[in-house]
Write a protein that holds these residues in place. Structure first.
Motif, PDB file in Angstrom:
ATOM      1  N   GLU A 227       0.814  -1.316   0.030  1.00  0.00           N
ATOM      2  CA  GLU A 227       0.048  -0.115   0.079  1.00  0.00           C
ATOM      3  C   GLU A 227       0.770   1.238  -0.156  1.00  0.00           C
ATOM      4  OE1 GLU A 227      -3.984   1.896   2.307  1.00  0.00           O
ATOM      5  OE2 GLU A 227      -3.048  -0.286   3.052  1.00  0.00           O
TER       6      GLU A 227
ATOM      7  N   GLU B 129      -5.359   3.501  -2.786  1.00  0.00           N
ATOM      8  CA  GLU B 129      -6.577   3.943  -3.231  1.00  0.00           C
ATOM      9  C   GLU B 129      -6.590   4.877  -4.583  1.00  0.00           C
ATOM     10  OE1 GLU B 129      -6.370   7.795   0.343  1.00  0.00           O
ATOM     11  OE2 GLU B 129      -8.177   6.164   0.106  1.00  0.00           O
TER      12      GLU B 129
ATOM     13  N   PRO C  47      -6.872  -1.928  -0.049  1.00  0.00           N
ATOM     14  CA  PRO C  47      -6.835  -1.972  -1.741  1.00  0.00           C
ATOM     15  C   PRO C  47      -6.326  -3.226  -2.197  1.00  0.00           C
ATOM     16  CG  PRO C  47      -6.078   0.240  -0.974  1.00  0.00           C
ATOM     17  CD  PRO C  47      -6.243  -0.766   0.422  1.00  0.00           C
TER      18      PRO C  47
END
Length: 237
Positions: free
Chosen positions: A38, A66, A101
């Motif tokens: 991430e 994201e 995600p």
């Protein structure tokens, strides 16, 4: 080491790795050279903290958060799919692919019939349910609630109704700096008998986990949960 996509949990905050992660995870990490993460900087910190012998410069990182366009991740699994190399997925906190995600690349792996291996580690949602005293056989995680006050209050009423009618624990989260605002909304929106558990800073030094009725929360001083990651759970009285 088997060729697979390994889902690697990380600590939920500033806590000792050995306290929450099994030694087996370290063995797996040391056998991986390609990671889908991430955030690259925090992933590097986590890997160094896991084992100082990790050669960070020899590793390859693919960022997935994201802001990542899903069209850009189509080749992320090439080392595993085309070369048979093990890969790892690392979230910012807790378990990857859960409210995270990383779920997109796990979905891609499943569609490609690639082996997916989840490793043991802390999950704030599961740990919150464990400590709440609420129904652990039927519960639902609802993510973030609407930001606009009227919409948020309406959503809370819907979740409260489900908690009472379906005997189902309802979980949701908020941006840490809005935790106290969420508490105020819950106190002004829910019926007094409804029970609310706040589980903040789980497994960290600032850990706070309390379950009270809304009526009891109204009489109590606000907990020190500002800017601390928290799970809110509501359940029937």
């Amino acid at each position: 080491m088997d060729a697979a996509l390994y889902l690697i949990p990380v600590t939920l905050g500033d806590t000792e790795i050995d306290r929450v992660l099994p030694p087996y995870n370290r063995e797996i990490i040391l056998g991986i050279r390609h990671f889908i993460v991430e955030d690259i900087r925090s992933a590097r910190r986590f890997l160094r903290a896991t084992d100082k012998s990790v050669d960070i410069d020899s590793l390859t990182f693919y960022e997935l958060n994201e802001h990542t366009e899903l069209s850009a991740i189509s080749d992320y699994l090439d080392p595993l799919e085309k070369k048979g190399l093990p890969m790892g997925v690392i979230s910012e906190a807790g378990c990857p692919a859960v409210a995270d995600p990383g779920a997109a690349v796990v979905d891609m792996a499943q569609k490609k019939n690639l082996r997916v291996v989840p490793l043991s580690g802390p999950s704030s949602m599961i740990m919150a349910v464990m400590a709440s005293g609420f129904n652990g056989q039927s519960f639902a995680f609802n993510g973030y609630l609407p930001v606009k006050p009227a919409e948020r209050a309406n959503k809370i009423r819907q979740l409260e109704q489900r908690a009472w009618k379906e005997n189902q624990t309802q979980l949701f989260i908020e941006a840490p700096y809005r935790n106290l605002k969420m508490l105020e909304t819950l106190k002004s929106t829910c019926r007094k008998e409804t029970r609310l558990c706040i589980a903040a800073g789980i497994s960290c030094k600032e850990e706070f986990i309390r379950t009270k009725s809304i009526a009891e929360w109204k009489k109590s001083p606000d907990p020190e949960i500002n800017k601390i990651p928290a799970i809110f759970l509501i359940y029937r009285g």
